[in-house]
Design a protein around this motif. Structure first.
Motif, PDB file in Angstrom:
ATOM      1  N   GLN A 151     -46.249 -38.024  35.226  1.00 33.96           N
ATOM      2  CA  GLN A 151     -46.041 -36.582  35.385  1.00 33.96           C
ATOM      3  C   GLN A 151     -44.588 -36.284  35.726  1.00 33.96           C
ATOM      4  N   VAL A 154     -44.511 -30.940  40.550  1.00 35.26           N
ATOM      5  CA  VAL A 154     -44.891 -32.342  40.393  1.00 35.26           C
ATOM      6  C   VAL A 154     -44.433 -33.172  41.586  1.00 35.26           C
ATOM      7  N   ASP A 188     -50.361 -29.416  35.762  1.00 36.02           N
ATOM      8  CA  ASP A 188     -49.876 -29.464  34.394  1.00 36.02           C
ATOM      9  C   ASP A 188     -49.291 -28.137  33.919  1.00 36.02           C
TER      10      ASP A 188
END
Length: 252
Positions: free
Chosen positions: A230, A208, A134
């Motif tokens: 994501q 990602v 993240d």
């Protein structure tokens, strides 16, 4: 950069001599005449980058790269070199796992710039873990600065916009493939996204897509919803940067 070492893999002795003469002033090198010889050298020695011809006897470049990855012999950049030269061929080579593609006849300037870029990018590469997923690290500015040495700002903007369009299309294709659990095809799309986002320094998407691709490779039964979310989030962030011109404002 003289401390860096290049492995040249080409069955044509003249081609090897040309490559050796071009890079010899800047890098150490060793050469292999086919894929089998290259694998033996990679197992015995340390290199920083591989220049891999595609069409070779005994073991071609694509098959050689497959063995390198399956046996985890090395994770250094491997650059495909081939007479194939259109955009479709380039994307195909990237989808098979190569980090970049150079068309024959090879221009010395292109060869040196490609090697320099990937060695510099490799030096700054981040090891990816789940806890990093993240982290929003946006754009690697050193990549843009490097591109500005050889291209106008308008050309670079066009490249990033083209990537945005490509990324949107590939993301939609991934979502459709996920409905049918087409894991291998999803992995191919992710590999293109990972390679191109890494080349352009779009770190938010590189992280990602690298994690997503790794998950696809290591499991035949995976839940994809979170990973697609994501991917779409990182794409949305990048799109905002491009549309608001936030990437390039300091270079105007």
């Amino acid at each position: 950069m003289k401390n860096k070492k290049v492995l040249i893999v080409d069955d044509n002795a003249l081609n090897r001599k040309v490559f050796e003469n071009v890079i010899g002033h800047n890098y150490f090198f060793e050469s292999a005449g086919d894929g089998l010889e290259a694998i033996a050298l990679l197992k015995e020695n340390e290199y920083d980058i591989v220049l891999m011809d595609i069409q070779m006897p005994k073991l071609d470049g694509i098959s050689c790269l497959k063995i390198i990855k399956e046996e985890e012999i090395t994770d250094i950049p491997v650059i495909a070199i081939s007479a194939y030269s259109n955009q479709g061929d380039r994307e195909y080579f990237l989808s098979t796992g190569f980090d970049d593609f150079i068309a024959k006849p090879v221009k010395p300037k292109d060869l040196l710039e490609t090697i320099h870029f990937h060695l510099n990018h490799q030096k700054n590469r981040v090891i990816i873990s789940e806890k990093d997923k993240d982290i929003d690290v946006d754009i690697n500015e050193s990549v843009i600065q490097q591109l500005l040495k050889y291209h106008s700002l308008e050309n670079i903007k066009s490249v990033y916009k083209d990537f945005l369009e490509e990324a949107e299309n590939l993301t939609e294709e991934i979502k459709l493939l996920a409905d049918f659990n087409k894991f291998e095809e999803i992995g191919e799309k992710l590999h293109i996204l990972k390679g191109n986002s890494g080349t352009l320094g779009i770190n938010m998407m590189y992280k990602v897509t690298a994690l997503f691709e790794n998950k696809i490779k290591n499991s035949s039964k995976v839940a994809l919803t979170d990973d697609i979310d994501q991917l779409e989030t990182s794409l949305s962030k990048f799109k905002t940067l491009v549309e608001n011109d936030k990437i390039f404002i300091k270079y105007e």
